[in-house]
Scaffold this active site. Structure first.
Site, PDB file in Angstrom:
ATOM      1  N   TYR A   1       0.847  -1.252   0.154  1.00 17.93           N
ATOM      2  CA  TYR A   1      -0.129  -0.055   0.087  1.00 17.93           C
ATOM      3  C   TYR A   1       0.889   1.239  -0.037  1.00 17.93           C
ATOM      4  O   TYR A   1       2.007   1.311  -0.377  1.00 17.93           O
ATOM      5  CB  TYR A   1      -1.231  -0.075   1.122  1.00 17.93           C
ATOM      6  CG  TYR A   1      -2.131   0.710   0.644  1.00 17.93           C
ATOM      7  CD1 TYR A   1      -2.913   0.610  -0.544  1.00 17.93           C
ATOM      8  CD2 TYR A   1      -2.379   2.137   1.291  1.00 17.93           C
ATOM      9  CE1 TYR A   1      -3.847   1.502  -0.937  1.00 17.93           C
ATOM     10  CE2 TYR A   1      -3.278   3.087   0.795  1.00 17.93           C
ATOM     11  CZ  TYR A   1      -4.203   2.643  -0.386  1.00 17.93           C
ATOM     12  OH  TYR A   1      -4.772   3.405  -0.788  1.00 17.93           O
TER      13      TYR A   1
ATOM     14  N   ARG B   1      -7.810  10.092  -9.228  1.00 14.72           N
ATOM     15  CA  ARG B   1      -7.222  10.836  -8.192  1.00 14.72           C
ATOM     16  C   ARG B   1      -6.287   9.760  -7.253  1.00 14.72           C
ATOM     17  O   ARG B   1      -6.806   9.573  -6.317  1.00 14.72           O
ATOM     18  CB  ARG B   1      -7.841  11.773  -7.551  1.00 14.72           C
ATOM     19  CG  ARG B   1      -7.209  12.945  -6.842  1.00 14.72           C
ATOM     20  CD  ARG B   1      -7.143  12.772  -5.233  1.00 14.72           C
ATOM     21  NE  ARG B   1      -6.829  11.748  -4.693  1.00 14.72           N
ATOM     22  CZ  ARG B   1      -7.248  11.077  -3.552  1.00 14.72           C
ATOM     23  NH1 ARG B   1      -7.891  11.705  -2.725  1.00 14.72           N
ATOM     24  NH2 ARG B   1      -6.675  10.057  -3.034  1.00 14.72           N
TER      25      ARG B   1
ATOM     26  N   LYS C   1      -5.856  -2.336  -1.722  1.00 17.22           N
ATOM     27  CA  LYS C   1      -6.874  -2.029  -0.617  1.00 17.22           C
ATOM     28  C   LYS C   1      -7.485  -3.484  -0.047  1.00 17.22           C
ATOM     29  O   LYS C   1      -7.573  -3.669   1.017  1.00 17.22           O
ATOM     30  CB  LYS C   1      -7.924  -1.040  -0.803  1.00 17.22           C
ATOM     31  CG  LYS C   1      -7.462   0.425  -0.960  1.00 17.22           C
ATOM     32  CD  LYS C   1      -7.996   1.038   0.240  1.00 17.22           C
ATOM     33  CE  LYS C   1      -7.212   2.356   0.556  1.00 17.22           C
ATOM     34  NZ  LYS C   1      -7.778   3.578   1.079  1.00 17.22           N
TER      35      LYS C   1
ATOM     36  N   GLU D   1     -13.329   4.724  -4.231  1.00 15.19           N
ATOM     37  CA  GLU D   1     -11.802   5.019  -3.943  1.00 15.19           C
ATOM     38  C   GLU D   1     -11.011   5.656  -4.791  1.00 15.19           C
ATOM     39  O   GLU D   1     -11.080   5.457  -6.223  1.00 15.19           O
ATOM     40  CB  GLU D   1     -11.002   3.273  -3.790  1.00 15.19           C
ATOM     41  CG  GLU D   1      -9.549   3.420  -3.287  1.00 15.19           C
ATOM     42  CD  GLU D   1      -9.547   3.730  -1.760  1.00 15.19           C
ATOM     43  OE1 GLU D   1     -10.425   3.255  -1.126  1.00 15.19           O
ATOM     44  OE2 GLU D   1      -8.736   4.554  -1.283  1.00 15.19           O
ATOM     45  N   ASP D   2     -10.344   6.748  -4.578  1.00 16.22           N
ATOM     46  CA  ASP D   2      -9.636   7.410  -5.379  1.00 16.22           C
ATOM     47  C   ASP D   2     -10.123   8.274  -6.566  1.00 16.22           C
ATOM     48  O   ASP D   2      -9.748   8.068  -7.736  1.00 16.22           O
ATOM     49  CB  ASP D   2      -8.184   6.933  -5.757  1.00 16.22           C
ATOM     50  CG  ASP D   2      -7.059   6.881  -4.419  1.00 16.22           C
ATOM     51  OD1 ASP D   2      -7.554   7.416  -3.454  1.00 16.22           O
ATOM     52  OD2 ASP D   2      -6.348   6.422  -4.568  1.00 16.22           O
TER      53      ASP D   2
ATOM     54  N   ASP E   1     -13.775   5.722   1.001  1.00 17.33           N
ATOM     55  CA  ASP E   1     -12.791   5.991   1.750  1.00 17.33           C
ATOM     56  C   ASP E   1     -11.804   7.033   2.237  1.00 17.33           C
ATOM     57  O   ASP E   1     -11.505   7.318   3.165  1.00 17.33           O
ATOM     58  CB  ASP E   1     -11.717   4.587   1.647  1.00 17.33           C
ATOM     59  CG  ASP E   1     -10.827   4.465   2.762  1.00 17.33           C
ATOM     60  OD1 ASP E   1     -11.151   4.239   3.882  1.00 17.33           O
ATOM     61  OD2 ASP E   1      -9.767   4.275   2.541  1.00 17.33           O
ATOM     62  N   ASP E   2     -11.667   7.631   1.137  1.00 19.11           N
ATOM     63  CA  ASP E   2     -10.891   9.001   1.189  1.00 19.11           C
ATOM     64  C   ASP E   2     -11.856  10.010   2.093  1.00 19.11           C
ATOM     65  O   ASP E   2     -11.005  10.846   2.368  1.00 19.11           O
ATOM     66  CB  ASP E   2     -10.955   9.482  -0.359  1.00 19.11           C
ATOM     67  CG  ASP E   2     -10.105   8.435  -1.197  1.00 19.11           C
ATOM     68  OD1 ASP E   2      -8.896   7.942  -0.806  1.00 19.11           O
ATOM     69  OD2 ASP E   2     -10.619   8.086  -2.201  1.00 19.11           O
TER      70      ASP E   2
ATOM     71  N   ASN F   1      -0.455  11.850   0.784  1.00 19.87           N
ATOM     72  CA  ASN F   1       0.607  10.833   0.343  1.00 19.87           C
ATOM     73  C   ASN F   1       0.648  10.986  -1.139  1.00 19.87           C
ATOM     74  O   ASN F   1       0.255  11.755  -1.587  1.00 19.87           O
ATOM     75  CB  ASN F   1      -0.586   9.564   0.297  1.00 19.87           C
ATOM     76  CG  ASN F   1      -1.063   9.218   1.863  1.00 19.87           C
ATOM     77  OD1 ASN F   1       0.183   9.204   2.845  1.00 19.87           O
ATOM     78  ND2 ASN F   1      -2.007   8.660   1.989  1.00 19.87           N
TER      79      ASN F   1
HETATM   80  P1  NAD Z   1      -8.273  16.937  -3.475  1.00 22.47           P
HETATM   81  O1  NAD Z   1      -7.722  17.087  -4.800  1.00 22.47           O
HETATM   82  O2  NAD Z   1      -9.681  16.747  -3.240  1.00 22.47           O
HETATM   83  O3  NAD Z   1      -7.799  18.054  -2.557  1.00 22.47           O
HETATM   84  C1  NAD Z   1      -6.713  18.862  -2.565  1.00 22.47           C
HETATM   85  C2  NAD Z   1      -6.839  20.094  -1.856  1.00 22.47           C
HETATM   86  O4  NAD Z   1      -5.904  20.862  -1.729  1.00 22.47           O
HETATM   87  C3  NAD Z   1      -7.686  21.168  -2.688  1.00 22.47           C
HETATM   88  O5  NAD Z   1      -8.574  21.844  -2.024  1.00 22.47           O
HETATM   89  C4  NAD Z   1      -6.839  22.001  -3.388  1.00 22.47           C
HETATM   90  O6  NAD Z   1      -7.084  23.527  -3.343  1.00 22.47           O
HETATM   91  C5  NAD Z   1      -5.791  22.271  -2.309  1.00 22.47           C
HETATM   92  N1  NAD Z   1      -4.544  22.589  -2.463  1.00 22.47           N
HETATM   93  C6  NAD Z   1      -3.785  22.279  -3.696  1.00 22.47           C
HETATM   94  N2  NAD Z   1      -2.430  23.126  -3.809  1.00 22.47           N
HETATM   95  C7  NAD Z   1      -2.605  23.857  -2.646  1.00 22.47           C
HETATM   96  C8  NAD Z   1      -1.845  24.797  -2.115  1.00 22.47           C
HETATM   97  N3  NAD Z   1      -0.597  25.025  -2.696  1.00 22.47           N
HETATM   98  N4  NAD Z   1      -2.213  25.593  -1.166  1.00 22.47           N
HETATM   99  C9  NAD Z   1      -3.357  25.162  -0.519  1.00 22.47           C
HETATM  100  N5  NAD Z   1      -4.042  24.298  -0.868  1.00 22.47           N
HETATM  101  C10 NAD Z   1      -3.907  23.660  -1.841  1.00 22.47           C
HETATM  102  O7  NAD Z   1      -7.518  15.581  -2.786  1.00 22.47           O
HETATM  103  P2  NAD Z   1      -8.062  14.794  -1.552  1.00 22.47           P
HETATM  104  O8  NAD Z   1      -8.822  13.472  -1.994  1.00 22.47           O
HETATM  105  O9  NAD Z   1      -8.661  15.803  -0.720  1.00 22.47           O
HETATM  106  O10 NAD Z   1      -6.578  14.418  -1.007  1.00 22.47           O
HETATM  107  C11 NAD Z   1      -5.696  15.365  -0.597  1.00 22.47           C
HETATM  108  C12 NAD Z   1      -4.440  14.668  -0.028  1.00 22.47           C
HETATM  109  O11 NAD Z   1      -4.667  13.980   1.113  1.00 22.47           O
HETATM  110  C13 NAD Z   1      -3.936  13.583  -1.038  1.00 22.47           C
HETATM  111  O12 NAD Z   1      -2.200  13.833  -1.070  1.00 22.47           O
HETATM  112  C14 NAD Z   1      -4.024  12.345  -0.344  1.00 22.47           C
HETATM  113  O13 NAD Z   1      -3.168  11.377  -0.519  1.00 22.47           O
HETATM  114  C15 NAD Z   1      -4.203  12.638   1.081  1.00 22.47           C
HETATM  115  N6  NAD Z   1      -5.242  11.609   1.617  1.00 22.47           N
HETATM  116  C16 NAD Z   1      -4.544  11.089   2.944  1.00 22.47           C
HETATM  117  C17 NAD Z   1      -5.310  10.138   3.676  1.00 22.47           C
HETATM  118  C18 NAD Z   1      -4.526   9.393   4.680  1.00 22.47           C
HETATM  119  O14 NAD Z   1      -3.415   9.335   4.997  1.00 22.47           O
HETATM  120  N7  NAD Z   1      -5.158   8.767   5.546  1.00 22.47           N
HETATM  121  C19 NAD Z   1      -6.672   9.739   3.174  1.00 22.47           C
HETATM  122  C20 NAD Z   1      -7.143  10.402   2.064  1.00 22.47           C
HETATM  123  C21 NAD Z   1      -6.394  11.409   1.306  1.00 22.47           C
END
Ligand code: NAD
Length: 539
Positions: A91, A144, A162, A233-234, A256-257, A396
């Protein structure tokens, strides 16, 4: 029961060199295997020896996936017994690398690919899957993948990974798990120009065409696999939010996200309360990033604060957001719908440091996919106004984390309470070893899925995620907490998942959503149904 090479090529039945003499005689295997019969532990030794010789993490991934395709029982034995070593390979973060290379490292197809040519016949394609009684489907459209963007059909590595975690962490029978990718094109030009890309080279379908495709998919699942839970997912933000809204009351599903991330973060914050003595409702939380993960977390936090007695408007006022354009405030006219409930009256700010100076948050949660965004001045500022600043860098894979564990501890004189999305090694500072917790969704979704499957819950509700978060936090020992670690060790993940499954199933029974009769002893019933990777005798 297949015989001969057919048996050796069936990963769910194959035991390789562990087939006994009696089995070799009964199933026409004599001569097809080297003569010495090995037991599983000898096979494990051989696998580990080979695995640990691999020079790169991607080679390790390929090695493990190949084992999964040959001998599933042995694969799960190895993964379960070495979960801390292998989870980062099967993962995040390494699965992200594997997805980027998927077309180039592709050897053997896993899971179902549904593409636009299957429109109108998705149910028939689902029936091509060789197993019946599917209970869990993880589906992506690859738009994504982690924080890596649109990887199209290459995203299949995620549902595969997953579902491996469902089995390894919660004992879901691998025969009841189905990874699916909606291969509906990609807008990633580099992939479309890559001759080895495995998916549809056309642009993505969008709008009504997309909605109809997903709708046919959900209905087909309900027809062909009526007992299945669908985990989205994603998906890209707008689709992730919209699909959850559309189907959460119509199908047994969750995202899940959004919901898994929310619950694992809520659990982390519950653990911080044990360290700081500060209730959730007393926190001032600043999210860096305002996508599906961020607002999903905030929605669940608001629900939890309301549960603690805070009025909803006040709970929302505890959650602030910075997106790519700056602080989310009411005066902005460019805000997407999901951000509106969190747009507050405040002067506009475009950079994180000035927001932190102005709002003085107690917790800073990074979900932006922007590696290194928590700069030294930002971290120091958090330490100026908080004795124990809470800093989560959840993006991530590792390169996208807003800060590393080392940076956070160093810039806050070791006072920060830190968690991350991808794993970081412990850090020693001033003679004290600090152990960063990994806010890994794998702490939540396998247990939630197991509880839903065990109770036959018709729907997946927020109450189930609240219960899961509380259960996860309750499983963190005082020892772990004293080292700064907000989550239990991964080595305890099966127990953690079992406890979550029990509370989730209990919510299903209490709320009338369960479709299976309630056993007398829920915990024992669920535990006894968990898959163990042991060879059974075929003679
Ligand atoms: P998303 O694309 O929906 O959201 C990204 C957000 O970041 C958007 O609101 C965007 O405007 C903002 N952003 C981008 N560039 C920016 C900047 N320079 N300054 C401020 N804000 C900025 O993606 P998501 O699904 O919300 O996921 C975001 C991140 O969270 C990913 O990297 C994902 O891997 C991580 N994530 C981690 C976990 C976990 O560890 N448990 C779970 C889910 C998602």
């Amino acid at each position: 029961m297949p015989r001969g090479t057919d048996l050796l090529h069936d990963p769910s039945l194959n035991k390789g060199t562990a087939f006994t003499e009696d089995e070799r005689n009964a199933f026409g295997l004599q001569g097809l295997l080297p003569s010495r019969v090995c037991d599983q532990s000898e096979q494990v030794t051989r696998v580990l020896e080979n695995y640990r010789k691999k020079r790169t993490d991607l080679d390790k991934y390929i090695n493990l996936i190949a084992l999964q395709g040959r001998n599933e029982t042995l694969f799960y034995r190895v993964v379960i017994d070495n979960i801390e070593e292998m989870m980062p390979i099967i993962y995040t973060p390494i699965v992200g690398r594997a997805c980027q290379e998927y077309g180039h490292i592709f050897r053997r197809s896993r899971g179902l690919f549904l593409s636009r040519k299957h429109r109108g016949e998705i149910a028939d394609v689902l029936r091509n899957w060789p197993k019946q009684g599917i209970r869990i489907i993880v589906v992506t459209d690859g738009e994504r993948i982690l924080g890596l963007g649109d990887l199209g059909a290459n995203g299949m590595g995620i549902p595969v990974g997953k579902l491996s975690l469902y089995t390894a962490c919660a004992g879901i029978n691998p025969n009841q798990a189905l990874p699916i990718t909606l291969d509906i094109g990609t807008d990633n030009d580099a992939l479309r120009d890559d001759p080895l890309y495995i998916g549809d080279h056309a642009k993505r379908i969008r709008g009504e065409e997309y909605d109809d495709f997903v709708d046919e998919f959900v209905q087909a699942v309900q027809e062909v696999f009526p007992d299945a839970l669908i985990q989205f997912e994603d998906f890209a933000t707008r689709n992730a939010i919209q699909l959850l809204k559309t189907y959460r009351d119509r199908a047994r599903c969750f995202n899940d996200d959004i919901q898994g991330t929310a619950a694992v973060t809520l659990a982390g914050l519950y653990s911080t309360s044990r360290l700081t003595g500060m209730e959730l409702g007393a926190q001032q939380i600043l999210f860096f990033g305002a996508g599906s993960a961020a607002t999903g977390i905030a929605d669940l936090l608001v629900g939890a604060m309301v549960g603690e007695g805070l009025p909803e408007s006040e709970a929302r006022n505890r959650c602030w957001f910075v997106d790519s354009k700056g602080l989310v405030v009411t005066s902005r006219i460019d805000l997407a719908e999901h951000k509106l409930p969190y747009a507050h009256e405040h002067e506009p700010h475009t950079d994180l440091l000035s927001v932190v100076r102005s709002l003085k948050p107690t917790a800073l949660i990074g979900v932006s996919g922007q590696g290194g965004a928590f700069t030294r001045p930002v971290l120091r500022e958090m330490a100026v106004h908080n004795p124990q600043p809470i800093i989560f860098a959840l993006s991530n894979p590792t390169a996208n984390a807003e800060a590393t564990a080392e940076e956070v501890y160093r810039e806050t004189e070791g006072r920060a309470i830190f968690a991350s999305g991808s794993p970081f090694d412990p850090v020693t500072l001033g003679g004290k070893t600090l152990v960063p917790g990994q806010g890994n969704n794998a702490y939540i979704f396998p247990g939630v899925g197991l509880g839903v499957v065990a109770s036959g819950a018709k729907r997946v509700t927020d109450e189930m995620f609240f219960a899961a978060a509380r259960s996860l936090a309750a499983d963190v020992s005082q020892d772990s907490l004293s080292q700064g670690c907000l989550y239990p060790p991964l080595s305890k993940i099966r127990e953690v998942s079992l406890h979550i499954a029990v509370v989730v199933a209990q919510v299903a029974y209490d709320s009338g959503l369960a479709t299976r009769p309630k056993p007398q002893d829920l915990l024992e019933d669920i535990r006894s149904g968990m898959y163990e990777p042991e060879y059974r005798s075929y003679v």
